[in-house]
Design an enzyme around this catalytic site. Sequence first.
Site, PDB file in Angstrom:
ATOM      1  N   ARG B 132      39.544 -17.153  12.171  1.00 35.58           N
ATOM      2  CA  ARG B 132      40.580 -18.026  12.730  1.00 35.58           C
ATOM      3  C   ARG B 132      41.967 -17.701  12.161  1.00 35.58           C
ATOM      4  O   ARG B 132      42.104 -17.277  11.034  1.00 35.58           O
ATOM      5  CB  ARG B 132      40.236 -19.501  12.548  1.00 35.58           C
ATOM      6  CG  ARG B 132      40.182 -19.991  11.113  1.00 35.58           C
ATOM      7  CD  ARG B 132      40.061 -21.489  11.067  1.00 35.58           C
ATOM      8  NE  ARG B 132      41.264 -22.148  11.513  1.00 35.58           N
ATOM      9  CZ  ARG B 132      42.374 -22.249  10.789  1.00 35.58           C
ATOM     10  NH1 ARG B 132      42.438 -21.721   9.603  1.00 35.58           N
ATOM     11  NH2 ARG B 132      43.427 -22.883  11.271  1.00 35.58           N
ATOM     12  N   LYS B 197      28.137 -17.071   2.508  1.00 43.96           N
ATOM     13  CA  LYS B 197      28.342 -17.074   3.953  1.00 43.96           C
ATOM     14  C   LYS B 197      27.539 -15.925   4.577  1.00 43.96           C
ATOM     15  O   LYS B 197      27.645 -14.783   4.174  1.00 43.96           O
ATOM     16  CB  LYS B 197      29.832 -16.912   4.264  1.00 43.96           C
ATOM     17  CG  LYS B 197      30.159 -17.029   5.744  1.00 43.96           C
ATOM     18  CD  LYS B 197      31.646 -17.302   5.926  1.00 43.96           C
ATOM     19  CE  LYS B 197      32.049 -17.167   7.391  1.00 43.96           C
ATOM     20  NZ  LYS B 197      33.436 -17.574   7.644  1.00 43.96           N
ATOM     21  N   ARG B 332      34.062 -28.664  -4.466  1.00 42.50           N
ATOM     22  CA  ARG B 332      34.752 -28.797  -5.749  1.00 42.50           C
ATOM     23  C   ARG B 332      33.746 -28.522  -6.834  1.00 42.50           C
ATOM     24  O   ARG B 332      32.809 -29.273  -7.040  1.00 42.50           O
ATOM     25  CB  ARG B 332      35.323 -30.202  -5.902  1.00 42.50           C
ATOM     26  CG  ARG B 332      36.591 -30.386  -5.109  1.00 42.50           C
ATOM     27  CD  ARG B 332      37.146 -31.761  -5.341  1.00 42.50           C
ATOM     28  NE  ARG B 332      37.646 -31.916  -6.693  1.00 42.50           N
ATOM     29  CZ  ARG B 332      37.880 -33.101  -7.245  1.00 42.50           C
ATOM     30  NH1 ARG B 332      37.625 -34.201  -6.584  1.00 42.50           N
ATOM     31  NH2 ARG B 332      38.346 -33.176  -8.473  1.00 42.50           N
TER      32      ARG B 332
END
Lengths: 157, 335
Positions: B132, B197, B332
Amino acid sequence: MDIRKVKKLIEMLEESNIAEIEIHEGEESVRVSRHSTVSSAAGAVQTVTHVSPSAQTTPGAAQPAAGNNGGSIEQASAGHVVKSPMVGIFYEASSPGKPPFVEQGQKVAKGDILCVIEAMKIMNQVESDATGVITRIMAENGNPVEYGQPLFIIREE
Amino acid sequence: MAPDLTLQRVADLRRGIISTLADGKFHSGAVLAETFGLSRTAIWKQIHSLAAYGLEVYTVPGRGYRIAEPLELLDRNAIISALSDAWFKKHGTIEVNFETDSTNHRLMQRLPGADIHAQALMAEFQSAGRGRRGTTWVSPFASGIILSLGWRFESTPQAVAALSLAAGVAVADALSQSAGLVTRLKWPNDILCLGGKIGGILIESRGETTGPFNVVIGVGVNVGLSDGVIRAIRQPVTDVRRNASRDFTRNQLAADLIGSLASMLRRFERYGFKSFINSWRELDYFQGKEAELIFADRKVRGTVEGIDDNGLLIMDLQGKRQSFSHGELSLRLGV
């Protein structure tokens, strides 16, 4: 109503050949008119805001607008308005660093890509549904837009 | 001095050389030269140019050339025969390119004139793979699945943005079907495996507010990346080969991805996102976790609650519940 919206309306009016804009949002409505009754300066913009039902009107107020559900924009004299087909982020170019799809004053044909609206990683290329000249770009690059929010005004040819 | 080769000839030649080397065995320069009707120097030049595709070719004097790992090249016929989606077999088309700039871009470019409905376009290599907003998708030659599927909705579907999430479910399903992979999703549709990923999705659409609505779903899946490539990518990544719980082939995986996406699109057309919500929630990796949602100019911190009925991300920001339609989620660490 958000004061920034009112400011935006005034800017829109100043930069276009629109005579008057009236916007309704729930119980609130704002009318921005070019027809000045107090000032003689050409093109002076007079803002009239009122919040119904308490209807606090400022001097020189125009008649209160009828309540209307949902946001809508009426223009006394305007071009064709291209509205956002979805909620998302407005992008003027295909990717950062690329030139914008269209610029103010540019001629566009029906079917030309005007901008990209991103929602949840879907990049939606918005096509022009009119042919003419872009007289106004009403969204800012990288900013969120709502469903039905005006994005461009096209003076049809 | 050999005459200049035309671009088409170069492309054919490279395809030929790669197909020969795909077996992972040594091939001598002399034999390659004879096979392709070139001098040994010209072969040497062509083989050196393969580095641009991310292919590692070893040169051993006296033995010849070999690539680091055998390659299973995509084969259109093999993909078609491996398709389990009968509808797509009948109505869809599959195209396999050796090299292209971006399969999404290619399909989008066919609009508005051509019909891209149920057209699958794949490539072994993309010179300008996109994520993106200008990010790139890195995938060395034949090391992943690069697939774009075009679809035409007769009108813009309700809550069309949630298609993004449904596509994630479809890819996760295909990976499980082909390779027995256990994956999770990161909102809106990154496919993760053990925190790395393994796949990404970029959807592009084009249309007016009213009338037909065309979408191109671009999917990138890491199938077999070298350690070097995994280290070179700036975020944690992994691939199918490292995580598969059974044998699979690239062509089977491609067929399962196409079938799964096509069946998802038909279901989405009919029932909308509500028929995918439960599957998405089951695959949600971030639910209940402390995370940051990063925007171009700011970020917010809070606890991820999940998604709403339209696929929006819901976060609890210090007691304030808010939904989001964009932003990059990031865990986080150390909380």
